[in-house]
Design an enzyme around this catalytic site. Structure first.
Site, short mmCIF file in Angstrom:
data_model
loop_
_atom_site.label_atom_id
_atom_site.label_comp_id
_atom_site.label_asym_id
_atom_site.label_seq_id
_atom_site.Cartn_x
_atom_site.Cartn_y
_atom_site.Cartn_z
N HIS A 182 50.51 35.66 43.56
CA HIS A 182 49.36 35.01 44.20
C HIS A 182 48.17 35.95 44.22
CE1 HIS A 182 46.97 33.41 47.63
NE2 HIS A 182 47.39 32.25 47.18
N THR A 184 46.44 37.09 46.44
CA THR A 184 46.42 38.07 47.52
C THR A 184 47.36 39.24 47.29
OG1 THR A 184 48.13 36.83 48.70
CG2 THR A 184 45.83 36.32 49.25
N LYS A 185 48.18 39.18 46.26
CA LYS A 185 49.20 40.21 46.04
C LYS A 185 48.64 41.40 45.24
CE LYS A 185 52.58 38.01 48.08
NZ LYS A 185 51.82 36.92 48.73
N VAL A 186 49.40 42.49 45.26
CA VAL A 186 49.01 43.72 44.55
C VAL A 186 48.74 43.43 43.08
CG1 VAL A 186 49.84 45.97 43.78
CG2 VAL A 186 50.20 45.27 46.14
N PHE A 187 49.62 42.68 42.47
CA PHE A 187 49.44 42.22 41.09
C PHE A 187 49.37 40.70 41.13
CE2 PHE A 187 51.44 40.28 37.37
CZ PHE A 187 50.68 40.82 36.33
#
Length: 368
Positions: A182, A184-187
């Site tokens: 998603h 919002t995630k780091v990747f």
């Protein structure tokens, strides 16, 4: 004049020029989905980066959870945590599985292995832990319990992209692990996700299930769904994979600064890095003891919002308090004292690669 907003996260974005170049390739090929070249390349490169044998890409992070349960034919009851994003438990409910909530360890906010065995019944078929904030669960203890009772283990590793313990990917733990890509995630791949499996046969079964059950042009082997990742998002992910290490390094520096300035603040606590773990610094939760700190968690949270600093109360309220689940015996607050306590104390501070020194100073000035 209100200062510019500081959000809890910011999406990792590749160069628009590089992405445009990839889009031109997709336009020229006229292959937009159905396991195109970008999709195949991202699966290969992610497997190498994450040090895992097989990976199957999905269109979001929830469908891998649902599909993993289907692929392993999980039924009955599954032990899980109330301290997570709702997708964890929703995936069980969508499969007609009863979630059984178990309390968490206050040192990690992960499922407490010491509480698992008491929750096992003749109907229990699996355990679904979450690597909360990207902090690894006690996978050794959980596997010992699973082996003792003949249970499967599916890890929700949505927060744990790239996390390693003693140089080995945390994604290898259990029978399967899922990831979220998603925004919002780091990747991220805009929206997306993945399922990590151990062998080629299981990988093939997962690939059938995410493509309506098709094994070939004319053969359908299972009642699958459509959860494939398209070429545009795969291309986006390939470009982000080239810059994710720099983003994680930037997050680490922010975590170091937070710890330096917040250490010793009365009534405020946070997690330290775990030994022998490669963290991804996906979140930076702080926990407020209102009696010592001088204000409640919510008072601080709304004070931050007034100053345009947007933290998040991950994970409040607990999944077990939502209407769908609160009637379950395991959802009673008296059965989940630690999870209830931590949910009422937590604020995740902004942490991402684009956070500036001025941003960090604004946050710390308000909190410390």
């Amino acid at each position: 004049m209100i200062d510019k907003p500081i959000y809890v996260t910011s999406p990792l974005l590749p160069s628009i020029d590089d992405f445009t170049s990839s889009l031109k390739e997709i336009w020229n090929s006229k292959i937009l989905t159905n396991n195109g070249c970008f999709h195949k390349k991202l699966e290969k490169e992610l497997a190498a980066y994450l040090k895992v044998p097989y990976i199957s890409l999905f269109t979001n992070g929830t469908l891998p959870l649902i599909t993993a349960l289907q692929a392993m034919r999980i039924t009955g009851e599954v032990i899980t945590t109330p301290f997570s994003f709702v997708a964890t438990t929703h995936s069980l409910w969508w499969n007609g599985i009863k979630p059984v909530f178990v309390d968490i360890d206050p040192e990690t906010c992960n499922l407490d292995p010491n509480k698992i065995e008491a929750a096992i019944t003749p109907k229990t078929t699996a355990i679904m832990p979450v690597h909360v904030y990207g902090k690894p669960c006690d996978t050794k203890r959980i596997q010992e319990i699973a082996d003792k009772y003949g249970l499967k283990v599916i890890y929700d590793a949505a927060h744990a992209f790239g996390v390693e313990v003693n140089g080995e990917s945390i994604l290898k733990a259990g029978d399967m692990s899922t990831l979220s890509f998603h925004a919002t995630k780091v990747f991220n791949t805009l929206e997306g996700g993945a399922l990590i499996v151990r062998d080629e046969q299981t990988k093939n079964r997962i690939d059938y299930l995410k493509n309506f059950g098709f094994a070939s042009e004319t053969e359908v082997v299972a009642p699958g769904i459509n959860s494939k990742m398209d070429e545009v998002r795969a291309a986006f992910g390939l470009l982000n994979l080239k810059i994710v290490d720099n983003a994680i390094a930037a997050r680490q520096q922010i975590a170091i600064k937070y710890r330096e300035k917040l250490r010793g603040v009365p009534g405020l606590s946070f997690f330290e890095d775990m030994p022998n773990v490669r963290h991804n610094y996906s979140y930076f939760p702080i926990f407020i003891d209102e009696e010592v700190y001088g204000m409640t968690r919510d008072e601080l949270y709304f004070k931050m919002k007034e100053q345009n600093i947007w933290g998040r109360r991950y994970f409040y309220p607990l999944i077990s308090t939502f209407s769908t689940y609160r009637g379950l015996e395991s959802a009673k607050p008296e059965n989940l004292p630690i999870a209830t306590q931590m949910a009422n104390k937590v604020i995740c501070l902004p942490i991402h690669h684009a956070l500036t020194e001025n941003d960090i100073e604004r946050i710390l000035k308000l909190i410390a």
